[in-house]
Scaffold this active site. Structure first.
Site, PDB file in Angstrom:
ATOM      1  N   HIS A   6       0.839  -1.197   0.000  1.00  0.00           N
ATOM      2  CA  HIS A   6       0.000   0.000   0.000  1.00  0.00           C
ATOM      3  C   HIS A   6       0.871   1.242   0.000  1.00  0.00           C
ATOM      4  CE1 HIS A   6       0.609   1.391   4.216  1.00  0.00           C
ATOM      5  NE2 HIS A   6       0.807   0.114   4.472  1.00  0.00           N
ATOM      6  N   CYS A   7       0.306   2.335  -0.534  1.00  0.00           N
ATOM      7  CA  CYS A   7       0.935   3.640  -0.415  1.00  0.00           C
ATOM      8  C   CYS A   7       0.114   4.444   0.582  1.00  0.00           C
ATOM      9  CB  CYS A   7       1.032   4.336  -1.778  1.00  0.00           C
ATOM     10  SG  CYS A   7      -0.539   4.524  -2.628  1.00  0.00           S
ATOM     11  N   MET A   8       0.015   5.739   0.441  1.00  0.00           N
ATOM     12  CA  MET A   8      -0.687   6.539   1.445  1.00  0.00           C
ATOM     13  C   MET A   8      -2.194   6.319   1.406  1.00  0.00           C
ATOM     14  SD  MET A   8       1.264  10.199   1.533  1.00  0.00           S
ATOM     15  CE  MET A   8       0.176  10.735   2.858  1.00  0.00           C
TER      16      MET A   8
END
Length: 548
Positions: free
Chosen positions: A29-31
């Site tokens: 995941h990213c932000m």
């Protein structure tokens, strides 16, 4: 499995809809986005995924399937999904690679039945086969070499963002303390804590590069460590003494890629009995020497060129550069391509202490907020849309624009374009001051909007820097609001055509209307107005309302 919290429930609902545990090759995941690697993208029930409470939208780039969940929630959903994948791997049930179609579990929101579970005979089976073929064709169109390269670059840098944010905030706080002369006994310690990661970021970049490109991560980190080793000051390349850190993250990436190539070459030729000894040795030796006597010098030239180009762009074309960058950033976010800018930001932070591009790009979020407020005012009687805006607006003010993008502006169509106009205006405002010599930068990447204030830095002092940035935000809000208010009539919903009528165009309109209606349901784990995504997986908006 326990599903006592909404994040675990969301993960449990998503798992069968993306093809089951065996169809997931990676989960990160990213932000704001859950990024899944899938063995077979045709097994995904896209409509079902978008209908899961808490899902804000879906984006595909050919090789990854990205589910937009929003900040905070994405980390918890990813953790829950990884736990389920680990449990499935331990149990190794028969048929784990096929989409789950069993009885719904208590407490788990069932967003729809996977298409793969439909009977493979008759009309339903034919439609399912046609849909799978269309999804595969679209994936092939999206899987261009450029998008593949950008995705891999993003995969290298996205895991580093939390550390960049934390160290950037501490660096900004330490700068304020130093300038004010406060806590002199503490500032040296804060300097060490904030600067330690940046001093060794090349090692982390090398580690992730080797991991993403199929090499041995530790060897990638070992080769990249050469870039920041103080002893390189004694090495001369092309008649010039090297400097520790020369080439920065670009040199670290290049070193790790060379190490991956050397290791692959060795493993195809070295006998198995000697592989454990010779392959690591040759990898470090060849890649290390290649880094010292070629890559560090070349990467240093490229890094310097990036810094000079950014300076030239703002000094000579400030308002125009800000207009272009602020106006185009929302489409990049929508397509997931904004992560490719991370190496440029990181290079500028290494060289100058801050990136002058991020404040310009952050203006796109200001235009998005202004457009959303205008829609809120225009649609006085549409309680669903207004509830969605109220729930997504706080995140938008803090620079997280995806809830507003996928829940409001994209489904409505024209507000997305007018939001870009607002972002362009805010970027031009900040760029104008850059033309006058007032530089506004950010010491870290990740946050934007009002959350970027603790990370601001410049050449005119903190108050002047904050004032220019705040002026850009206010300009983006105002222009985004006015452009949307003038160009968006608040038209009534389009009449929904029966499915199957009017050919493919009618089916697409009906599907878009359903997706947009889901985006305005006032429910879901994100509180009232949890905006279910209604964007097309290819990034195109599906509008359920006429804006003409």
């Amino acid at each position: 499995m326990p599903t006592s919290d909404p994040y675990t429930s969301t993960a449990a609902a998503l798992l069968p809809l993306v093809g089951g545990p065996a169809n997931i090759t990676s989960a990160a995941h990213c932000m704001t986005r859950l990024r899944l690697g899938l063995a077979d993208a045709s097994l995904v029930d896209e409509e079902g995924v978008r209908a899961v409470p808490g899902v804000l939208g879906v984006v595909t780039d050919g090789e990854t399937y990205q589910v937009v969940l929003g900040p905070g929630a994405v980390a918890k959903v990813t953790a829950g999904l990884r736990t389920m994948l680990a449990d499935a791997a331990d149990q190794d049930p028969p048929g784990a690679g096929t989409p789950a179609t069993g009885t719904p579990q208590a407490g788990i929101p069932q967003a729809g039945t996977p298409r793969a579970a439909a009977p493979a005979t008759g009309t339903a089976g034919e439609l399912a086969a046609v849909g799978a073929g269309l999804r595969k064709a679209r994936a092939r169109r999206n899987a261009t070499p450029l998008k593949g390269a950008l995705r891999r670059i993003a995969d290298v840098f996205v895991p580093l963002i939390p550390a960049l944010i934390g160290c950037g905030v501490l660096a900004g706080l330490n700068g304020l303390l130093v300038n004010a002369g406060w806590l002199p006994w503490l500032t040296p310690a804060l300097t060490a804590v904030a600067a330690g990661f940046m001093a060794l970021i090349a090692v982390f970049v090398g580690y992730n590069t080797a991991k993403v490109f199929g090499g041995t991560p530790v060897l990638g980190g070992a080769v990249a460590a050469v870039v920041v080793y103080p002893g390189v000051a004694k090495v001369t390349a092309f008649g010039v003494a090297l400097a520790p850190g020369q080439g920065g993250v670009l040199g670290a990436m290049a070193a790790a890629l060379l190490g991956v190539a050397v290791a692959r070459w060795c493993r195809g030729r070295v006998p198995d009995t000697l592989d454990v000894l010779l392959t690591p040795t040759l990898t470090v030796l060849v890649a290390g020497l290649g880094t010292l006597y070629g890559l560090m010098y070349a990467a240093g030239v490229v890094s310097s060129a990036i810094g000079h180009a950014a300076d030239w762009l703002l000094v000579t074309t400030g308002p125009f550069a800000g207009l272009v960058l602020g106006g185009l950033f929302l489409p990049l976010v929508m397509l997931g391509l904004h992560q490719a800018l991370i190496p440029i930001h990181t290079t500028l932070i290494e060289q100058q202490g801050y990136t002058v591009l991020l404040p310009l790009l952050a203006m796109a979020g200001a235009g998005q907020v202004g457009a959303a407020v205008a829609v809120y005012v225009r649609l006085r009687h549409d309680t669903s849309v207004r509830t969605t805006i109220r729930s997504a607006l706080p995140a938008g003010l803090l620079g997280v624009g995806e809830p507003l993008i996928y829940g409001v502006s994209l489904p409505l169509g024209r507000p997305f374009l007018t939001a870009c106009v607002g972002g362009a205006a805010g970027g031009a405002f900040v760029g104008f001051f850059a033309l006058l010599g007032d530089r506004v930068g950010a010491t870290a990447i990740g946050p934007s909007g009002w959350a970027l204030f603790p990370l601001l830095a410049g050449n005119r002092g903190p108050l002047a820097t904050a004032a220019i940035y705040a002026g850009g935000l206010l300009t983006g809000y105002a222009v985004g609001f006015l452009a949307t208010y003038a160009g968006f009539s608040g038209a009534v919903p389009l009449p929904e055509r029966p499915e199957g009528s009017g050919g493919a165009e009618g089916a697409e309109a009906a599907e878009g209307a359903k997706a947009s209606e889901r985006s305005r349901r006032p429910d879901g784990p994100d509180g009232p107005g949890g905006s279910g995504g209604s964007d097309g997986s290819d990034g195109s908006p599906r509008s359920a309302r006429s804006t003409r």
